[in-house]
Design an enzyme around this catalytic site. Sequence first.
Site, mmCIF file in Angstrom:
data_model
loop_
_atom_site.group_PDB
_atom_site.id
_atom_site.type_symbol
_atom_site.label_atom_id
_atom_site.label_comp_id
_atom_site.label_asym_id
_atom_site.label_seq_id
_atom_site.Cartn_x
_atom_site.Cartn_y
_atom_site.Cartn_z
ATOM 1 N N LEU A 1 40.149 38.312 36.405
ATOM 2 C CA LEU A 1 41.061 39.086 36.759
ATOM 3 C C LEU A 1 41.311 40.015 35.594
ATOM 4 O O LEU A 1 41.276 39.545 34.203
ATOM 5 C CB LEU A 1 42.618 38.340 36.870
ATOM 6 C CG LEU A 1 42.513 37.586 38.271
ATOM 7 C CD1 LEU A 1 43.968 36.855 38.338
ATOM 8 C CD2 LEU A 1 42.460 38.338 39.517
ATOM 9 N N ASP A 2 41.485 41.444 35.500
ATOM 10 C CA ASP A 2 41.529 42.255 34.346
ATOM 11 C C ASP A 2 42.829 42.013 33.280
ATOM 12 O O ASP A 2 43.578 41.420 33.828
ATOM 13 C CB ASP A 2 41.278 43.481 34.571
ATOM 14 C CG ASP A 2 42.284 44.313 35.491
ATOM 15 O OD1 ASP A 2 43.842 44.142 34.774
ATOM 16 O OD2 ASP A 2 42.237 44.660 36.586
ATOM 17 N N TYR A 3 42.792 42.449 32.312
ATOM 18 C CA TYR A 3 43.761 42.397 31.342
ATOM 19 C C TYR A 3 45.059 42.600 31.809
ATOM 20 O O TYR A 3 46.050 41.733 31.414
ATOM 21 C CB TYR A 3 43.425 43.475 30.181
ATOM 22 C CG TYR A 3 44.387 43.189 28.864
ATOM 23 C CD1 TYR A 3 44.307 42.015 28.390
ATOM 24 C CD2 TYR A 3 45.123 44.249 28.497
ATOM 25 C CE1 TYR A 3 44.920 41.752 27.218
ATOM 26 C CE2 TYR A 3 45.609 44.162 27.146
ATOM 27 C CZ TYR A 3 45.802 42.936 26.427
ATOM 28 O OH TYR A 3 46.438 42.913 25.591
ATOM 29 N N ARG B 1 41.394 48.037 42.006
ATOM 30 C CA ARG B 1 41.922 49.303 41.478
ATOM 31 C C ARG B 1 41.040 50.577 41.713
ATOM 32 O O ARG B 1 41.502 51.625 42.040
ATOM 33 C CB ARG B 1 41.990 49.139 39.890
ATOM 34 C CG ARG B 1 42.833 48.053 39.352
ATOM 35 C CD ARG B 1 42.975 47.835 37.784
ATOM 36 N NE ARG B 1 43.859 46.920 37.541
ATOM 37 C CZ ARG B 1 45.188 46.985 37.052
ATOM 38 N NH1 ARG B 1 45.613 48.143 37.324
ATOM 39 N NH2 ARG B 1 45.826 45.962 36.919
#
Length: 244
Positions: free
Chosen positions: A100-102, A190
């Site tokens: 999962l991104d930042y 996204r």
Amino acid sequence: MERIQKIIAQSSDYSRRAAEKLITEGKVSLNGKIVTELGTKADVNDEILVEGNVITQHDHVYYLLNKPIRVICSRNDEKDRAVITDLINERQKVYPVGRLDYYTTGLILVTNDGTLANGLMHPRYNIPKTYRAKVEGRVTDYTLKDLARGVEIEGYKTKPAKVRRLRYTEKTDSTVVEITITEGKNNQIRKMFEAVGHPVETLKRTKYAFFDLETEDLTAGASRELKIKEVQKLYSLIGDNNRD
């Protein structure tokens, strides 16, 4: 049984690549015999030595974590940001299953079981992952259908997805959308919303496989160990024959 380079990487500070190099250089022994062939398998009862040092094999561990914002899905970060393994009190060498991104929050599995992790991440098994995205603007039914059919991102068309609009807020001109995908391209959600003109403002993974954040007693940053039946059920999703 597992490949010896995988065991070394999971049970020591050596990377998989470093373990493979040591094997080909004849610096690894299995039950007293030098091993030079990559892919040689071993189990917990075998003695593995790397440059004369015993590799202590560990039992597999499995965690479900509610990842908070501003945490990296890695064991370390060159920018010295918080990493996901900081949140789990586990002495063994564990890794997140996927990423999962930042700025994305929500459910993620963490384990040292490479066989299960690789299976869950493999696209052939279509493991469902559900996200709740707050995006800019009013998302129309037409746009929802586009997302459901698949959209072009960086020359690739995404697989069909399940999408539903939860609510539109006129004051902030934003829409909350729930979307379920069965693949895991880098920053895919996204990029999908960017492709249809609705940049993501916030993103949370609410479901992974059969785990549901709404039924889990996990605050942001909290984790729990999986039950044996849950691990078995995860293996059933990728075919029990994958289990060593």
